[in-house]
Design an enzyme around this catalytic site. Sequence first.
Site, PDB file in Angstrom:
ATOM      1  N   ASP A   1       0.825  -1.218   0.110  1.00  0.00           N
ATOM      2  CA  ASP A   1      -0.054   0.017  -0.057  1.00  0.00           C
ATOM      3  C   ASP A   1       1.065   1.304  -0.078  1.00  0.00           C
ATOM      4  O   ASP A   1       1.930   1.432   0.820  1.00  0.00           O
ATOM      5  CB  ASP A   1      -0.828   0.058   1.350  1.00  0.00           C
ATOM      6  CG  ASP A   1      -1.853   0.991   0.997  1.00  0.00           C
ATOM      7  OD1 ASP A   1      -2.424   1.509  -0.028  1.00  0.00           O
ATOM      8  OD2 ASP A   1      -2.633   1.467   2.172  1.00  0.00           O
TER       9      ASP A   1
ATOM     10  N   HIS B   1      -3.802  14.055   0.991  1.00  0.00           N
ATOM     11  CA  HIS B   1      -4.146  13.376   2.143  1.00  0.00           C
ATOM     12  C   HIS B   1      -2.760  13.512   2.882  1.00  0.00           C
ATOM     13  O   HIS B   1      -2.873  13.671   4.200  1.00  0.00           O
ATOM     14  CB  HIS B   1      -4.101  11.949   1.690  1.00  0.00           C
ATOM     15  CG  HIS B   1      -4.153  11.192   2.757  1.00  0.00           C
ATOM     16  ND1 HIS B   1      -5.168  10.901   3.906  1.00  0.00           N
ATOM     17  CD2 HIS B   1      -3.505   9.751   3.067  1.00  0.00           C
ATOM     18  CE1 HIS B   1      -4.960   9.748   4.788  1.00  0.00           C
ATOM     19  NE2 HIS B   1      -3.844   9.338   4.218  1.00  0.00           N
TER      20      HIS B   1
ATOM     21  N   GLU C   1     -10.198   4.017   4.426  1.00  0.00           N
ATOM     22  CA  GLU C   1      -9.405   4.711   3.247  1.00  0.00           C
ATOM     23  C   GLU C   1      -9.871   4.352   1.888  1.00  0.00           C
ATOM     24  O   GLU C   1      -9.722   3.184   1.616  1.00  0.00           O
ATOM     25  CB  GLU C   1      -8.034   4.385   3.487  1.00  0.00           C
ATOM     26  CG  GLU C   1      -7.246   4.948   4.743  1.00  0.00           C
ATOM     27  CD  GLU C   1      -5.939   4.822   4.829  1.00  0.00           C
ATOM     28  OE1 GLU C   1      -5.245   5.666   5.921  1.00  0.00           O
ATOM     29  OE2 GLU C   1      -5.255   4.007   3.967  1.00  0.00           O
TER      30      GLU C   1
ATOM     31  N   GLU D   1      -9.375   3.886  -1.778  1.00  0.00           N
ATOM     32  CA  GLU D   1      -8.327   3.571  -2.583  1.00  0.00           C
ATOM     33  C   GLU D   1      -8.440   3.163  -3.941  1.00  0.00           C
ATOM     34  O   GLU D   1      -9.295   2.490  -4.347  1.00  0.00           O
ATOM     35  CB  GLU D   1      -7.000   2.964  -1.789  1.00  0.00           C
ATOM     36  CG  GLU D   1      -6.794   3.260  -0.489  1.00  0.00           C
ATOM     37  CD  GLU D   1      -5.454   2.896   0.097  1.00  0.00           C
ATOM     38  OE1 GLU D   1      -4.755   2.265  -0.446  1.00  0.00           O
ATOM     39  OE2 GLU D   1      -5.340   3.216   1.326  1.00  0.00           O
TER      40      GLU D   1
ATOM     41  N   ASP E   1      -8.826   0.400   2.528  1.00  0.00           N
ATOM     42  CA  ASP E   1      -7.887  -0.282   3.408  1.00  0.00           C
ATOM     43  C   ASP E   1      -8.305   0.375   4.919  1.00  0.00           C
ATOM     44  O   ASP E   1      -7.777   1.515   5.359  1.00  0.00           O
ATOM     45  CB  ASP E   1      -6.556   0.696   3.084  1.00  0.00           C
ATOM     46  CG  ASP E   1      -5.343   0.356   4.094  1.00  0.00           C
ATOM     47  OD1 ASP E   1      -5.274  -0.967   4.414  1.00  0.00           O
ATOM     48  OD2 ASP E   1      -4.415   1.094   4.211  1.00  0.00           O
TER      49      ASP E   1
ATOM     50  N   ARG F   1      -7.089   3.676  13.522  1.00  0.00           N
ATOM     51  CA  ARG F   1      -6.233   4.792  14.030  1.00  0.00           C
ATOM     52  C   ARG F   1      -5.341   4.685  15.420  1.00  0.00           C
ATOM     53  O   ARG F   1      -4.343   5.147  15.133  1.00  0.00           O
ATOM     54  CB  ARG F   1      -6.793   6.013  13.454  1.00  0.00           C
ATOM     55  CG  ARG F   1      -7.429   6.281  12.274  1.00  0.00           C
ATOM     56  CD  ARG F   1      -6.354   6.371  11.139  1.00  0.00           C
ATOM     57  NE  ARG F   1      -7.095   6.770   9.937  1.00  0.00           N
ATOM     58  CZ  ARG F   1      -6.498   6.591   8.827  1.00  0.00           C
ATOM     59  NH1 ARG F   1      -4.949   6.052   8.909  1.00  0.00           N
ATOM     60  NH2 ARG F   1      -7.082   6.585   7.556  1.00  0.00           N
TER      61      ARG F   1
ATOM     62  N   GLN G   1      -2.719   1.832  15.147  1.00  0.00           N
ATOM     63  CA  GLN G   1      -1.648   2.487  14.081  1.00  0.00           C
ATOM     64  C   GLN G   1      -0.787   3.455  15.110  1.00  0.00           C
ATOM     65  O   GLN G   1       0.345   3.579  14.888  1.00  0.00           O
ATOM     66  CB  GLN G   1      -2.481   3.061  13.073  1.00  0.00           C
ATOM     67  CG  GLN G   1      -1.433   3.580  11.988  1.00  0.00           C
ATOM     68  CD  GLN G   1      -2.124   4.233  10.682  1.00  0.00           C
ATOM     69  OE1 GLN G   1      -3.449   4.277  10.680  1.00  0.00           O
ATOM     70  NE2 GLN G   1      -1.526   4.609   9.888  1.00  0.00           N
TER      71      GLN G   1
ATOM     72  N   LYS H   1      -3.713  -2.112  10.414  1.00  0.00           N
ATOM     73  CA  LYS H   1      -4.023  -2.241   9.015  1.00  0.00           C
ATOM     74  C   LYS H   1      -4.413  -3.675   8.550  1.00  0.00           C
ATOM     75  O   LYS H   1      -5.149  -3.835   7.687  1.00  0.00           O
ATOM     76  CB  LYS H   1      -2.770  -1.853   8.104  1.00  0.00           C
ATOM     77  CG  LYS H   1      -2.362  -0.316   8.396  1.00  0.00           C
ATOM     78  CD  LYS H   1      -3.602   0.680   7.570  1.00  0.00           C
ATOM     79  CE  LYS H   1      -2.992   2.154   7.470  1.00  0.00           C
ATOM     80  NZ  LYS H   1      -3.756   3.068   6.729  1.00  0.00           N
TER      81      LYS H   1
ATOM     82  N   THR I   1      -8.353  -5.932   4.557  1.00  0.00           N
ATOM     83  CA  THR I   1      -8.311  -5.078   3.342  1.00  0.00           C
ATOM     84  C   THR I   1      -9.548  -5.270   2.353  1.00  0.00           C
ATOM     85  O   THR I   1      -9.466  -6.558   1.689  1.00  0.00           O
ATOM     86  CB  THR I   1      -7.267  -4.901   2.648  1.00  0.00           C
ATOM     87  OG1 THR I   1      -6.166  -4.600   3.607  1.00  0.00           O
ATOM     88  CG2 THR I   1      -7.117  -3.787   1.482  1.00  0.00           C
TER      89      THR I   1
ATOM     90  N   GLU J   1      -9.643  12.597   8.155  1.00  0.00           N
ATOM     91  CA  GLU J   1      -9.279  13.923   7.471  1.00  0.00           C
ATOM     92  C   GLU J   1     -10.749  14.712   7.349  1.00  0.00           C
ATOM     93  O   GLU J   1     -10.971  15.878   7.564  1.00  0.00           O
ATOM     94  CB  GLU J   1      -8.923  13.727   5.986  1.00  0.00           C
ATOM     95  CG  GLU J   1      -7.737  13.552   5.911  1.00  0.00           C
ATOM     96  CD  GLU J   1      -7.221  12.990   4.270  1.00  0.00           C
ATOM     97  OE1 GLU J   1      -7.029  14.077   3.610  1.00  0.00           O
ATOM     98  OE2 GLU J   1      -7.529  11.915   3.912  1.00  0.00           O
TER      99      GLU J   1
END
Length: 402
Positions: A117, A124, A190, A192, A224, A228, A231, A244, A248, A351
């Site tokens: 990834d 971002h 996420e 993607e 993904d 948080r 992480q 993560k 996925t 975000e």
Amino acid sequence: MTWLAIPQDSPYGIHNLPYGVFSANDQPGRRRIGVRIGDHVLDAGAAARAVGAPSVLLDADTLNPLMAAGRRTWREVRGALTEWLADEAHRPAVAPCLLPLAEVELHLPFEVADYVDFYASEHHASNLGRIFRPGSEPLTPNWKHLPIGYHGRAGTVVVSGTPVVRPSGQRKAPADAAPGFGKSRRLDIEAEVGFVVGAPSELGTAVPMSAFREHVFGVCLLNDWSARDIQAWEYVPLGPFLGKSFATSVSPWIVPLDALEHARVAPPARDVEPLGYLDDRGGEPWGLDLAIEVSLNGHRISRPPFATMYWTAAQQLAHMTVNGASLRTGDLFASGTVSGPEVDTRGALIELTWNGENPVKLPDGTTRTFLEDGDEVVMTATAPGPDGSRIGFGEVTGRILP
């Protein structure tokens, strides 16, 4: 044009023909390669046999044998499928091989060999830099010199619709004296785009950007999922791991690279000159104009524009092999979160809510900073096709389980 009656504006017209793997209600244990056309799935192996064409690659229960065959074969097979669905003479043989989409189950379309990834959106990366390093330069010093990435877990790549169980792990908020253990409280998405490798490469041999279309079979959507809080505690100094690796999600359809010729655009202007192996200014541009939509519990919360991505998939492929790392059939590499310059174009809740400071408001009156149990996330995308058509990517969906 096709002899099959489908709406003229269908994103799954004859210019698309994405590949997937399905099982039918009458034989639930038998997986077959399918090609989507409108709201039908063509049993590709059965169609090949019906018209007297070679079927060995299309009779597999995964796309890997076809992907390993290389670009010449990909183009021949795609050309044959187009002919079978366009030429009225093939209709009597091919029509019985079509199944309604609603009557099949879709599976993970390929065996994932490896998963990488990336982190290719400047918007971002800059947003996260401002959130976590206020007052400092938002981008790290290396960001505009190379596509940053990490290795994920191939075994937890799942097909759209697979429920996502809220992960557990160590967490430590800045005010905590010591880490604790428990369920993630800051579960995120996420948005993607994934790129699927077909033809492998030899160990010790770099793959240049010019060979991108010789190795990449097709494109899919990808979520993904990210814990948080897990992480944040684990990622220094080696990067994402348990935050993560729990899941996925990918869409069940792989759009062939050749279907995206009309979607190709130049990437954004770069203010740092890349090193030679990443310099694409004199070659083929591999930016892609994909329009992504993200919905939470049926309400659209974002429309990330893929055309804004700073690093292209061709550059990413070149970078991850420049040290001699080999490609294998079934390798999956993802773009990283797709985010644009406006608030409603950001591709992750961290975000969209600015790390929880500005919750997203939903039509039922509730708000979200991060995902709650029972929430369902749906991502879709389309791209420009020939003659004003649109190319559809299908959905990538996931519901959070406690």
